[in-house]
Design an enzyme around this catalytic site. Sequence first.
Site, PDB file in Angstrom:
ATOM      1  N   LYS A 175       0.836  -1.213   0.000  1.00  0.00           N
ATOM      2  CA  LYS A 175       0.000   0.000   0.000  1.00  0.00           C
ATOM      3  C   LYS A 175       0.867   1.258   0.000  1.00  0.00           C
ATOM      4  CE  LYS A 175      -1.765   2.776   2.972  1.00  0.00           C
ATOM      5  NZ  LYS A 175      -1.768   4.038   2.215  1.00  0.00           N
ATOM      6  N   GLU A 250      10.740   1.757   9.537  1.00  0.00           N
ATOM      7  CA  GLU A 250      11.758   2.754   9.217  1.00  0.00           C
ATOM      8  C   GLU A 250      11.076   4.095   9.436  1.00  0.00           C
ATOM      9  OE1 GLU A 250      13.582   5.438   7.993  1.00  0.00           O
ATOM     10  OE2 GLU A 250      13.532   4.797   5.909  1.00  0.00           O
ATOM     11  N   CYS A 284      13.725  11.182   5.464  1.00  0.00           N
ATOM     12  CA  CYS A 284      13.817  10.705   6.851  1.00  0.00           C
ATOM     13  C   CYS A 284      15.205  10.942   7.432  1.00  0.00           C
ATOM     14  CB  CYS A 284      13.426   9.243   6.934  1.00  0.00           C
ATOM     15  SG  CYS A 284      14.334   8.201   5.804  1.00  0.00           S
ATOM     16  N   GLU A 385      10.530  16.107  14.297  1.00  0.00           N
ATOM     17  CA  GLU A 385      10.771  16.011  12.858  1.00  0.00           C
ATOM     18  C   GLU A 385       9.820  16.971  12.134  1.00  0.00           C
ATOM     19  OE1 GLU A 385       9.588  12.341  10.737  1.00  0.00           O
ATOM     20  OE2 GLU A 385      11.575  12.388   9.836  1.00  0.00           O
TER      21      GLU A 385
HETATM   22  P1  NDP Z   1       2.526   8.567   7.693  1.00  0.00           P
HETATM   23  O1  NDP Z   1       3.665   8.013   8.400  1.00  0.00           O
HETATM   24  O2  NDP Z   1       1.257   8.684   8.427  1.00  0.00           O
HETATM   25  O3  NDP Z   1       2.230   7.722   6.350  1.00  0.00           O
HETATM   26  C1  NDP Z   1       3.044   6.734   5.805  1.00  0.00           C
HETATM   27  C2  NDP Z   1       2.193   5.602   5.285  1.00  0.00           C
HETATM   28  O4  NDP Z   1       1.464   5.001   6.368  1.00  0.00           O
HETATM   29  C3  NDP Z   1       1.138   6.027   4.287  1.00  0.00           C
HETATM   30  O5  NDP Z   1       0.964   5.015   3.319  1.00  0.00           O
HETATM   31  C4  NDP Z   1      -0.085   6.163   5.151  1.00  0.00           C
HETATM   32  O6  NDP Z   1      -1.283   6.073   4.442  1.00  0.00           O
HETATM   33  C5  NDP Z   1       0.084   4.983   6.069  1.00  0.00           C
HETATM   34  N1  NDP Z   1      -0.694   5.074   7.311  1.00  0.00           N
HETATM   35  C6  NDP Z   1      -1.125   6.170   7.979  1.00  0.00           C
HETATM   36  N2  NDP Z   1      -1.798   5.822   9.083  1.00  0.00           N
HETATM   37  C7  NDP Z   1      -1.814   4.471   9.129  1.00  0.00           C
HETATM   38  C8  NDP Z   1      -2.363   3.513  10.025  1.00  0.00           C
HETATM   39  N3  NDP Z   1      -3.034   3.875  11.104  1.00  0.00           N
HETATM   40  N4  NDP Z   1      -2.188   2.207   9.754  1.00  0.00           N
HETATM   41  C9  NDP Z   1      -1.508   1.809   8.668  1.00  0.00           C
HETATM   42  N5  NDP Z   1      -0.975   2.677   7.774  1.00  0.00           N
HETATM   43  C10 NDP Z   1      -1.103   3.985   8.006  1.00  0.00           C
HETATM   44  O7  NDP Z   1       2.930   9.907   7.049  1.00  0.00           O
HETATM   45  P2  NDP Z   1       2.094  11.238   6.852  1.00  0.00           P
HETATM   46  O8  NDP Z   1       1.923  11.484   5.451  1.00  0.00           O
HETATM   47  O9  NDP Z   1       0.821  11.258   7.658  1.00  0.00           O
HETATM   48  O10 NDP Z   1       3.124  12.249   7.476  1.00  0.00           O
HETATM   49  C11 NDP Z   1       3.129  12.507   8.842  1.00  0.00           C
HETATM   50  C12 NDP Z   1       4.522  12.851   9.273  1.00  0.00           C
HETATM   51  O11 NDP Z   1       5.321  11.676   9.256  1.00  0.00           O
HETATM   52  C13 NDP Z   1       5.256  13.789   8.357  1.00  0.00           C
HETATM   53  O12 NDP Z   1       4.950  15.104   8.601  1.00  0.00           O
HETATM   54  C14 NDP Z   1       6.674  13.459   8.644  1.00  0.00           C
HETATM   55  O13 NDP Z   1       7.097  14.147   9.793  1.00  0.00           O
HETATM   56  C15 NDP Z   1       6.631  12.002   8.921  1.00  0.00           C
HETATM   57  N6  NDP Z   1       7.044  11.177   7.771  1.00  0.00           N
HETATM   58  C16 NDP Z   1       8.218  10.565   7.867  1.00  0.00           C
HETATM   59  C17 NDP Z   1       8.671   9.793   6.840  1.00  0.00           C
HETATM   60  C18 NDP Z   1       9.969   9.104   6.932  1.00  0.00           C
HETATM   61  O14 NDP Z   1      10.405   8.478   5.976  1.00  0.00           O
HETATM   62  N7  NDP Z   1      10.635   9.198   8.060  1.00  0.00           N
HETATM   63  C19 NDP Z   1       7.909   9.625   5.599  1.00  0.00           C
HETATM   64  C20 NDP Z   1       6.634  10.305   5.622  1.00  0.00           C
HETATM   65  C21 NDP Z   1       6.240  11.039   6.686  1.00  0.00           C
HETATM   66  P3  NDP Z   1      -1.950   7.363   3.741  1.00  0.00           P
HETATM   67  O15 NDP Z   1      -1.005   8.476   3.808  1.00  0.00           O
HETATM   68  O16 NDP Z   1      -2.177   6.873   2.379  1.00  0.00           O
HETATM   69  O17 NDP Z   1      -3.206   7.630   4.478  1.00  0.00           O
END
Ligand code: NDP
Length: 491
Positions: A175, A250, A284, A385
């Site tokens: 996903k 990660e 990240c 972050e």
């Molecule tokens: P998320 O960590 O929430 O999203 C990453 C993935 O997880 C997406 O596919 C998302 O789905 C999915 N997801 C979200 N909630 C759930 C859940 N409860 N169960 C299973 N899967 C889930 O990133 P966000 O886009 O919400 O960003 C939030 C913050 O996270 C950012 O502002 C940043 O600080 C951090 N981030 C860090 C990353 C890294 O690589 N370290 C990468 C991205 C974000 P969907 O988005 O499709 O709803």
Amino acid sequence: MSEVLKMFIDGEWVEAGSGETREIINPANGDVIAVVTEGGEQDARKAIRAARKAFDEGEWPEMSAYDRANLLLKVADKLEERADEFARTDTLDNGKPLREAAFDAADAVACFRYYAGLATKPHGQTYDVADPMQAMVVREPVGVCGQITPWNYPLLMAVWKLAPALAAGNTVVFKPSEITPLSPIKLFEIFEEVGFPKGVCNLVLGPGPTAGNEIAGSHLVDKVAFTGGTETGRKIMQAATGNLKKISLELGGKSPNIVFADADFETAVDYALFAIYAGQGQVCSAGSRLLLEESIHDRFVERMVERAQKIKVGPGLEEGTEMGPLVSKEHMEKVLGYIQLGQEEGATLACGGKRMMHDGLNQGFFVEPTIFVDTRPDMRIVQEEIFGPVLVVQKFKDEQEAIRLANDTVYGLAGAVFTGDGAKAQRVIRKLRAGITWINTYHPTYNEAPWGGYKQSGIGRELGTYGFEEYTEVKQINVNLEVEPIGWFSE
Ligand code: NDP
């Protein structure tokens, strides 16, 4: 509007049971660039069942490592043929400059080739145990792997997960982030084309809290692998407890980039910019905290500001663009919120801080390269972050203070040190509580080397042999070479 792009479940392109759709937005100008089907729990369950059946009853587990490797090599070739298309797609969907997206596409090709190679290499062990026994260990696939990725590297994060999982013989339910599904959809077109058996590779589109949560919680899934924010990682870990599935996470970072006075000044400045502004800071492992030795602090900040203000910010597809927009309006607002917070906390803006509204950028989600000085370690902008083009500068007096400040967050993903003193570089790096470190450079990543974090930056490793092993179970096989009764109990 163009056709609705579909999910790939059990070898078929399908729409969500609910019939819902989602518009995909170009963050450089707010235009709708595609419409995709929006799956939910039901669709995820369908995909999980398909992956379970393919693993338990299908031909895939019987396929030799050589044949699996050949499929992965074919994927790499097709991906390479379409590399420009993939790069443009990631730029349109995520916003990153084309040169970065092109690098990701090339890296994705190399990742498939690396894991194709690894699939056929020796993986077991034998042990010299007491006669008449022979003990050996084999590695086997974990089973059904759920994989959930974020929006910052739409193609590459998919490949980092799919290539090792498939090389090891698992079936997958993948996903992507709901806002950047376009290159993953194209990747699954390639999977279909090269002929993976039905149900081996499944693509579910839809939001995390529904589709993603179903994957993390399902008792039919043997492992969940996730990249994204730390808070979401925590939720995934909780959802995974039901059947105690294996997890790799990660997660986020607030990585320190430490510059000593004896470093090559211009090299350190150059990399400090690259460390934070590549990917608009939505990386990240970004070097989002710059730790400067007191004696060079003012001169270094002055030069950073001068260079940051010259960065060419614009649409990723435009020639000469060095930094693109943030991925979405919602995320831009979060980043601007942190900039506001930093000022309220008492930090000083050395440059940037605003949304960019000029020169045709006003429909997009552009934020100026931003630098905060006069920070304190307890400020939220130093601890949390931000995931945007926002650098916080910290000052240190000596090596001990540099190490203390560097380790002073809940994260432990990455870190770097710049110094002309080789012994000092080694001392400092060895004290950093982080999984990915660099000396006199920042950001290089290799398919061959493990990627992942200490502390709250994650669990497990991706890439390299470590990443492959995360997708395997270890089985001990003990063989009796003298087949006769043990005689433990009297007859
Ligand atoms: P998320 O960590 O929430 O999203 C990453 C993935 O997880 C997406 O596919 C998302 O789905 C999915 N997801 C979200 N909630 C759930 C859940 N409860 N169960 C299973 N899967 C889930 O990133 P966000 O886009 O919400 O960003 C939030 C913050 O996270 C950012 O502002 C940043 O600080 C951090 N981030 C860090 C990353 C890294 O690589 N370290 C990468 C991205 C974000 P969907 O988005 O499709 O709803």
